[in-house]
Design a protein around this motif. Structure first.
Motif, PDB file in Angstrom:
ATOM      1  N   HIS A  12       0.822  -1.216   0.000  1.00 59.55           N
ATOM      2  CA  HIS A  12       0.000   0.000   0.000  1.00 59.55           C
ATOM      3  C   HIS A  12       0.860   1.272   0.000  1.00 59.55           C
ATOM      4  N   LYS A  13       2.022   1.213   0.638  1.00 61.62           N
ATOM      5  CA  LYS A  13       2.914   2.368   0.669  1.00 61.62           C
ATOM      6  C   LYS A  13       3.523   2.656  -0.702  1.00 61.62           C
ATOM      7  N   LEU A  29      11.243  -5.111  -8.079  1.00 57.51           N
ATOM      8  CA  LEU A  29      10.412  -4.631  -6.976  1.00 57.51           C
ATOM      9  C   LEU A  29      10.415  -5.619  -5.815  1.00 57.51           C
ATOM     10  N   MET A  30      10.309  -6.914  -6.120  1.00 53.67           N
ATOM     11  CA  MET A  30      10.297  -7.937  -5.074  1.00 53.67           C
ATOM     12  C   MET A  30      11.658  -8.064  -4.402  1.00 53.67           C
ATOM     13  N   VAL A  31      12.734  -7.891  -5.159  1.00 57.26           N
ATOM     14  CA  VAL A  31      14.077  -7.956  -4.571  1.00 57.26           C
ATOM     15  C   VAL A  31      14.293  -6.788  -3.613  1.00 57.26           C
ATOM     16  N   LYS A  32      13.847  -5.600  -4.004  1.00 54.87           N
ATOM     17  CA  LYS A  32      14.029  -4.408  -3.174  1.00 54.87           C
ATOM     18  C   LYS A  32      13.056  -4.354  -1.992  1.00 54.87           C
ATOM     19  N   ASN A  33      11.886  -4.992  -2.141  1.00 52.67           N
ATOM     20  CA  ASN A  33      10.841  -4.948  -1.106  1.00 52.67           C
ATOM     21  C   ASN A  33      10.384  -6.369  -0.800  1.00 52.67           C
ATOM     22  N   GLN A  34      11.214  -7.113  -0.098  1.00 55.54           N
ATOM     23  CA  GLN A  34      10.931  -8.521   0.135  1.00 55.54           C
ATOM     24  C   GLN A  34       9.701  -8.758   1.007  1.00 55.54           C
ATOM     25  N   ASP A  35       9.245  -7.734   1.699  1.00 59.26           N
ATOM     26  CA  ASP A  35       8.012  -7.863   2.481  1.00 59.26           C
ATOM     27  C   ASP A  35       6.798  -8.071   1.583  1.00 59.26           C
ATOM     28  N   LEU A  36       6.933  -7.785   0.305  1.00 53.32           N
ATOM     29  CA  LEU A  36       5.826  -7.967  -0.636  1.00 53.32           C
ATOM     30  C   LEU A  36       5.574  -9.432  -0.966  1.00 53.32           C
TER      31      LEU A  36
END
Length: 82
Positions: A12-13, A29-36
């Motif tokens: 959401h952010k 995007l997934m590598v940089k934001n693994q919480d996704l």
């Protein structure tokens, strides 16, 4: 996209529409934001399971283990009815 957790705060952010991304952009995007990335993630030679689904996760157990669990469950139900 089943790999992305669209309910998490990190998603959401970002305020990004993942459907508009290329595969390369999505991987970045997934590598940089693994919480996704949805968890748990399980795989073997034949299947990939993303997210928690008890029935789907059970399919990773060997057939004999599933058979024994079913027998135990059935025995417990019969014993509870008596």
């Amino acid at each position: 996209m089943d790999l992305i957790s669209t309910r998490c705060n990190a998603y959401h952010k970002l305020k990004v529409d993942i459907d508009d991304l290329t595969v390369s952009q999505l991987v970045d995007l997934m590598v940089k934001n693994q919480d996704l990335i949805r968890r748990p993630m399980m795989y073997n030679d034949e299947q990939l399971q993303v997210g928690f689904s008890e029935d789907d996760i059970r399919s990773f157990l060997p057939r004999e283990v599933r058979r024994e669990n079913l027998k135990a469950l059935m025995n417990n139900q019969v014993g509870a009815q008596v």
